[in-house]
Scaffold this motif. Structure first.
Motif, mmCIF file in Angstrom:
data_model
loop_
_atom_site.group_PDB
_atom_site.id
_atom_site.type_symbol
_atom_site.label_atom_id
_atom_site.label_comp_id
_atom_site.label_asym_id
_atom_site.label_seq_id
_atom_site.Cartn_x
_atom_site.Cartn_y
_atom_site.Cartn_z
ATOM 1 N N UNK A 101 0.782 -1.316 0.049
ATOM 2 C CA UNK A 101 -0.011 0.020 0.053
ATOM 3 C C UNK A 101 0.846 1.229 -0.040
ATOM 4 N N UNK A 102 0.439 2.274 -0.676
ATOM 5 C CA UNK A 102 1.230 3.367 -1.029
ATOM 6 C C UNK A 102 0.220 4.653 -1.025
ATOM 7 N N UNK A 103 0.658 5.617 -0.224
ATOM 8 C CA UNK A 103 -0.061 6.810 -0.574
ATOM 9 C C UNK A 103 -0.011 7.488 -2.043
ATOM 10 N N UNK A 104 -1.093 7.971 -2.631
ATOM 11 C CA UNK A 104 -1.231 8.189 -4.148
ATOM 12 C C UNK A 104 -0.706 9.941 -4.054
ATOM 13 N N UNK A 105 -0.736 10.637 -2.958
ATOM 14 C CA UNK A 105 -0.600 12.157 -2.928
ATOM 15 C C UNK A 105 -2.048 12.726 -3.266
ATOM 16 N N UNK A 106 -3.057 12.047 -3.449
ATOM 17 C CA UNK A 106 -4.405 12.725 -3.608
ATOM 18 C C UNK A 106 -5.230 12.737 -2.443
ATOM 19 N N UNK A 107 -6.123 13.676 -2.057
ATOM 20 C CA UNK A 107 -7.007 13.482 -1.078
ATOM 21 C C UNK A 107 -8.353 13.345 -1.762
ATOM 22 N N UNK A 108 -9.158 12.639 -1.039
ATOM 23 C CA UNK A 108 -10.632 12.581 -1.248
ATOM 24 C C UNK A 108 -11.196 12.892 0.126
ATOM 25 N N UNK A 118 -9.869 5.392 0.000
ATOM 26 C CA UNK A 118 -9.188 6.922 0.939
ATOM 27 C C UNK A 118 -9.787 6.785 2.293
ATOM 28 N N UNK A 119 -8.893 6.735 3.176
ATOM 29 C CA UNK A 119 -9.115 6.938 4.556
ATOM 30 C C UNK A 119 -7.860 7.554 5.468
ATOM 31 N N UNK A 120 -8.211 7.807 6.693
ATOM 32 C CA UNK A 120 -6.995 8.426 7.281
ATOM 33 C C UNK A 120 -5.956 7.792 7.355
ATOM 34 N N UNK A 121 -5.904 6.377 7.678
ATOM 35 C CA UNK A 121 -4.779 5.528 7.799
ATOM 36 C C UNK A 121 -5.191 4.195 7.078
ATOM 37 N N UNK A 122 -3.820 3.787 6.385
ATOM 38 C CA UNK A 122 -4.110 2.392 5.782
ATOM 39 C C UNK A 122 -4.586 1.175 6.687
ATOM 40 N N UNK A 123 -5.283 0.424 6.006
ATOM 41 C CA UNK A 123 -5.737 -0.886 6.841
ATOM 42 C C UNK A 123 -4.838 -1.999 6.569
#
Length: 122
Positions: free
Chosen positions: A33-40, A105-110
């Motif tokens: 899992x990686x952050x994409x840099x986008x926010x939703x 999209x969520x505050x933290x990864x699961x």
């Protein structure tokens, strides 16, 4: 003596093919899992990549996904959630040495860990 060696060789060879070469397990499934840099909706977007690192296909692949939440719709053909389990690729085969991806999209990864699969070696 030569006939015994040939028979022994054939037995070992068949055993390796049937039990070694194409034996896969959940250890052959990796989830990154990686952050994409986008926010939703003010939540970071995560890209999940599921890799089948086995020389055989695997079907009925399930990941643990207890508590999984997202504000971004996940393509149901890639991942569907039922209680604490997530079925990948609608239970269809995940090709050998291939990747599937989805975003949420969520505050933290699961934590999404492999639970089970059906290995399909021919």
């Amino acid at each position: 003596m030569a006939a015994i060696l040939k028979s022994l060789f054939a037995l070992v060879f068949l055993s390796l093919i049937g039990h070694g070469y194409c034996q896969c397990s959940l250890d052959n499934i990796s989830v990154s899992q990686t952050k994409t840099g986008t926010t939703v909706q003010n939540k970071p977007e995560w890209q999940v990549t599921i890799s089948n690192n086995c020389s055989c296909t695997q079907s009925e692949l399930k990941l643990s996904c207890d508590g999984f939440q997202t504000v971004e719709k996940v393509d149901s053909s890639v991942m569907t959630q039922t209680r604490g389990e997530c079925l990948i690729n609608s239970g269809q085969q995940v090709a050998r040495h291939s990747n599937l991806s989805f975003k949420y999209a969520w505050d933290t990864s699961f934590p999404l860990n492999p639970l089970s699969s059906q290995v399909n070696c021919s």
